[in-house]
Scaffold this motif. Sequence first.
Motif, short mmCIF file in Angstrom:
data_model
loop_
_atom_site.label_atom_id
_atom_site.label_comp_id
_atom_site.label_asym_id
_atom_site.label_seq_id
_atom_site.Cartn_x
_atom_site.Cartn_y
_atom_site.Cartn_z
N LYS A 1 69.36 39.48 58.34
CA LYS A 1 68.33 40.20 59.11
C LYS A 1 68.02 41.55 58.45
O LYS A 1 66.85 41.93 58.29
N GLU A 2 69.05 42.25 58.00
CA GLU A 2 68.84 43.55 57.33
C GLU A 2 68.03 43.37 56.06
O GLU A 2 67.07 44.09 55.79
N SER B 1 77.94 46.44 47.84
CA SER B 1 76.93 47.50 48.07
C SER B 1 76.90 48.44 46.87
O SER B 1 76.33 49.52 46.92
N GLY C 1 64.46 42.64 56.80
CA GLY C 1 63.78 43.86 57.27
C GLY C 1 63.49 44.81 56.13
O GLY C 1 62.36 45.29 55.96
N GLN C 2 64.48 45.04 55.28
CA GLN C 2 64.31 46.00 54.17
C GLN C 2 63.21 45.56 53.20
O GLN C 2 62.56 46.37 52.56
N GLY D 1 73.67 38.82 60.34
CA GLY D 1 73.25 40.23 60.48
C GLY D 1 72.78 40.80 59.16
O GLY D 1 71.75 41.49 59.09
N ARG D 2 73.48 40.49 58.08
CA ARG D 2 73.09 40.95 56.75
C ARG D 2 71.75 40.31 56.35
O ARG D 2 70.89 40.97 55.75
N GLN E 1 80.15 48.99 52.99
CA GLN E 1 79.86 50.33 53.54
C GLN E 1 80.13 51.46 52.54
O GLN E 1 79.73 52.59 52.75
#
Length: 423
Positions: A296-297, A420, A300-301, A293-294, A227
């Motif tokens: 999936k992100e 990140s 998507g991105q 979840g990561r 984050q």
Amino acid sequence: MMKKICVVGLGYIGLPTSVMFANNGFHVHGVDVNESVIDQLSRGEVHIIEPGLKELLNSAIEKNTFTVSNTPVEADIYIIAVPSPINEDKSANMRYVEEATKSIVPYVKQGNLVILESTVPPRTVEDILIPILEQSGLAIGDELYISHSPERVIPGKVFTELVENDRIVGGINSVSSDMTVELYKTFVKGQIHVTDATTAELVKVIENTYRDINIAFANELAKISDQIGVNVWEAINFANFHPRVNIHLPGPGVGGHCIAVDPWFLVEKQPDLANIIHLARNTNDSMPSYTAGRVKEILGQNELGKVAVLGLAFKANIDDMRESPSMEVVKHLREEDIDFVAYDPHASRIEFEEQVASFDEAVNGADLLLILTDHQVFKELDLKSVRKQVKSPVVFDTKNCISRYQWEENGFKVYKLGDSKNI
Ligand code: SAJ
């Protein structure tokens, strides 16, 4: 006269311990309830992959110092090394320990020693073993001696660690402890530390609980770093240069039947006090869904489709998929309707629908390579050929086991769990 040892439970602790004693001057009779294990061992075959095991087993069989069956025999010493898992509700399942202890009651004689090697909740010797062994009619502590002496070995290095590691021995009285020290001194070169049975039970459980809590700390740092624009692997690496800091490593979860199990024994014993311990377990158990979840992100991105899951075993370079975080990640991918195949180079058989038998089958046409286990083979891939096989050159490394530079040089977009800073 060669002393006789009866080992109940021929798993990844009981079998190596049996062949170690059988090659160090004892006659060992191994007992297991699993007929195919008995059958394999009788033929000098092993059901556990461990360097040196087959050779030591066969040398004991040749010397006629190792026999197996599904029932105990009269002996001087009994070692109980059966599973001590947890139930669905995380409570301790002591059924195997109870059954193994009951099975030796008809055979124990005056002067015998019973050693529990299984990792168990504190007070198992006092509250479970003693009441059962009293049924033999022998006076516990005077005619029948009891101790706990847990293992610390890791798969792949069992025979080195059986000899080199320090060992803890916890007797119900000093005679029990002395007899147990005498026994292990026949091959243990590490120091043997002596205490009472309940303390020895707690020591083993807190060794693994210490590790679980430290892994949970690393996993929490990974989530925070995701984050705030930091690479958690870089941060941990630098923090560990401090002479008294040893932060563990993040990952897609904590697997195996030790680290992910033993802390629950303390949570069950003292639920109101074992707060950090409980939170660490929940943090580590949240990592598979966090990882999914990561994924999936990332899909998507980058408008990606098929995922190739690489690595199903719970740790590097072994084939053990039981209690593996990868299987939890796979379950979450399925629940999210993500299109995926899965491959593990060490898997001995196909265990579920989306699992494929070859690396090529997994990566051909893949949009995202998801590395969940840091198998050595994933560090040595021919990236030029992998680049040609995939549909989209994107990789998500959850174990920080591949070189970002090498993969980017070969045209891949590289994501890492907890990083990140570099995306
Ligand atoms: N893991 C992390 N981060 C880390 C270290 C491990 O995510 O920094 C994960 C691994 O990927 C794996 C799980 O934790 O999924 C367990 O790994 P492990 O290396 O602890 O392997 P085990 O369970 O085979 O061995 C542990 C060892 N215990 C300790 O190191 C305190 C071993 O010495 C014990 O004998 C064994 O449990 C046991 O049988 O109790």
